[in-house]
Write an enzyme that holds these catalytic residues in place. Structure first.
Site, PDB file in Angstrom:
ATOM      1  N   TYR A 102      -3.454   3.466  -7.207  1.00 42.50           N
ATOM      2  CA  TYR A 102      -4.657   3.476  -8.032  1.00 42.50           C
ATOM      3  C   TYR A 102      -4.289   3.936  -9.429  1.00 42.50           C
ATOM      4  CZ  TYR A 102      -4.753   8.570  -7.610  1.00 42.50           C
ATOM      5  OH  TYR A 102      -4.430   9.898  -7.673  1.00 42.50           O
ATOM      6  N   ASN A 152       7.649  -8.823   4.243  1.00 40.09           N
ATOM      7  CA  ASN A 152       8.545  -7.941   3.492  1.00 40.09           C
ATOM      8  C   ASN A 152       9.646  -8.761   2.838  1.00 40.09           C
ATOM      9  OD1 ASN A 152       9.169  -5.101   2.854  1.00 40.09           O
ATOM     10  ND2 ASN A 152      11.074  -5.508   3.926  1.00 40.09           N
ATOM     11  N   ARG A 153      10.195  -8.212   1.761  1.00 43.30           N
ATOM     12  CA  ARG A 153      11.291  -8.896   1.089  1.00 43.30           C
ATOM     13  C   ARG A 153      12.467  -9.091   2.047  1.00 43.30           C
ATOM     14  NH1 ARG A 153      11.650  -9.398  -4.343  1.00 43.30           N
ATOM     15  NH2 ARG A 153      10.112  -7.727  -4.600  1.00 43.30           N
ATOM     16  N   ALA A 187       7.239  -2.975   4.325  1.00 45.48           N
ATOM     17  CA  ALA A 187       7.615  -2.467   5.649  1.00 45.48           C
ATOM     18  C   ALA A 187       8.245  -1.084   5.542  1.00 45.48           C
ATOM     19  CB  ALA A 187       8.577  -3.442   6.324  1.00 45.48           C
ATOM     20  N   GLY A 188       7.923  -0.366   4.474  1.00 47.17           N
ATOM     21  CA  GLY A 188       8.444   0.978   4.289  1.00 47.17           C
ATOM     22  C   GLY A 188       7.542   2.032   4.897  1.00 47.17           C
ATOM     23  N   LYS A 228       8.064  14.302   3.158  1.00 55.56           N
ATOM     24  CA  LYS A 228       7.338  13.918   4.368  1.00 55.56           C
ATOM     25  C   LYS A 228       8.251  13.768   5.586  1.00 55.56           C
ATOM     26  CE  LYS A 228       3.411  11.721   2.058  1.00 55.56           C
ATOM     27  NZ  LYS A 228       2.553  10.520   1.960  1.00 55.56           N
ATOM     28  N   LYS A 251      -3.682  15.895  -7.218  1.00 59.43           N
ATOM     29  CA  LYS A 251      -5.141  16.048  -7.211  1.00 59.43           C
ATOM     30  C   LYS A 251      -5.625  16.862  -6.011  1.00 59.43           C
ATOM     31  CE  LYS A 251      -6.055  13.132 -10.682  1.00 59.43           C
ATOM     32  NZ  LYS A 251      -6.700  13.562 -11.940  1.00 59.43           N
TER      33      LYS A 251
END
Length: 279
Positions: free
Chosen positions: A224, A156-157, A133-134, A71, A21
């Site tokens: 979303y 976190n898991r 926690a990523g 990233k 977008k």
């Protein structure tokens, strides 16, 4: 991106990228602020991100948004980094100035701006639960702590990953009580619960107890879609107020625009247009 003309050139770089977008958002920002620029999509090969960026710079490119899966590569490519990029350990915004490649991360400030300004929710003095926690959670940490909450719990898991974030950001806590735990340890209600996990992408909900939500809780999902996410549905069933991450998308884009152009665009019209597309 061949018809460059005299306009400053910007792109969003990713793989895949056709769904982004960003061109719609940034083009609207440019029109609303009377900025002469062109913004497009750039599909970079999975093993050719740096080369694609350098080629874009050679063609006169002035900046770029960076999306998955690049990233971390953008972080490595940058010759200078903002404090929030260093804290996030990832870059979603690049600005090209001569030989300098500035790396920034606007995701976290986009989240906080959407919550504080668009949702009208003051984070100061609040008890916040951050799920996950990523990379998404890490990018949110510094802007959240700068909002002066009373408490920030990372669940976190794998608790060890949450502990790593606690250790990294403890120097930035500024009086905020920072703790980590497993999902199963959560029993008390929070003022704000942020879902930074990828559970919604799998139409799932993090394994948390209903007790984390109260009638005054704001439950925020970074994801979303056309319908409320499973996390939002679960939180609403407990009486919480809910909000999805569309505003975060728009606000992080506005912050990128400000980094590039020094002009801060209004976001309400773009947000309304995107929300209408989802309805």
């Amino acid at each position: 991106m061949n018809d460059t003309g005299s306009f400053a050139q910007y792109v969003v770089i990713g793989n895949p990228i056709a769904h982004s977008k960003s061109p719609e958002i940034q083009t609207r920002f440019a029109a609303d602020t009377a900025q002469d620029l062109r913004y497009g999509r750039l599909l970079a090969p999975l093993n050719g991100f740096a080369a694609a960026v350098q080629q874009f710079i050679a063609q006169g490119g002035k900046g770029a948004n960076v999306t998955v899966p690049f990233k971390l590569q953008a972080y490595a490519l940058a010759s200078s980094l903002t404090a929030r990029a260093k804290a996030a350990g990832a870059v979603n915004t690049l600005k090209f100035d001569g030989a300098d490649i500035l790396g920034d991360n606007t995701d976290g400030i986009g989240l906080v701006t959407d919550i504080a300004r668009n949702a009208g929710y003051d984070l100061a003095g609040k008890k916040i639960l951050l799920l996950g926690a990523g990379g998404a959670a890490r990018g949110a940490m510094l802007p959240l702590l700068q909002s002066a909450p009373l408490q920030l719990v990372i669940a976190n898991r794998t608790p060890a990953k949450a502990d790593e974030l606690i250790q990294k950001f403890q120097p930035c806590a500024q009086g905020c009580a920072l703790t980590a735990c497993a999902f199963a340890d959560l029993q008390q209600p929070f003022d704000l619960v942020i879902n930074a996990t990828s559970a919604s992408l799998q139409a799932d909900v993090p394994p948390i107890a209903p007790q984390v939500f109260g009638a005054a809780t704001l439950a925020y999902d970074m994801m979303y879609g056309r319908q409320p996410t499973p996390f939002m549905q679960f939180a609403a069933a407990q009486g919480a107020q809910v909000r999805d991450g569309l505003g975060m998308l728009v606000e992080q884009a506005a912050e990128s625009f400000f980094v590039w152009r020094g002009v801060r665009p209004r976001t309400d019209a773009v947000f309304a247009a995107l929300r209408a597309q989802l309805s």
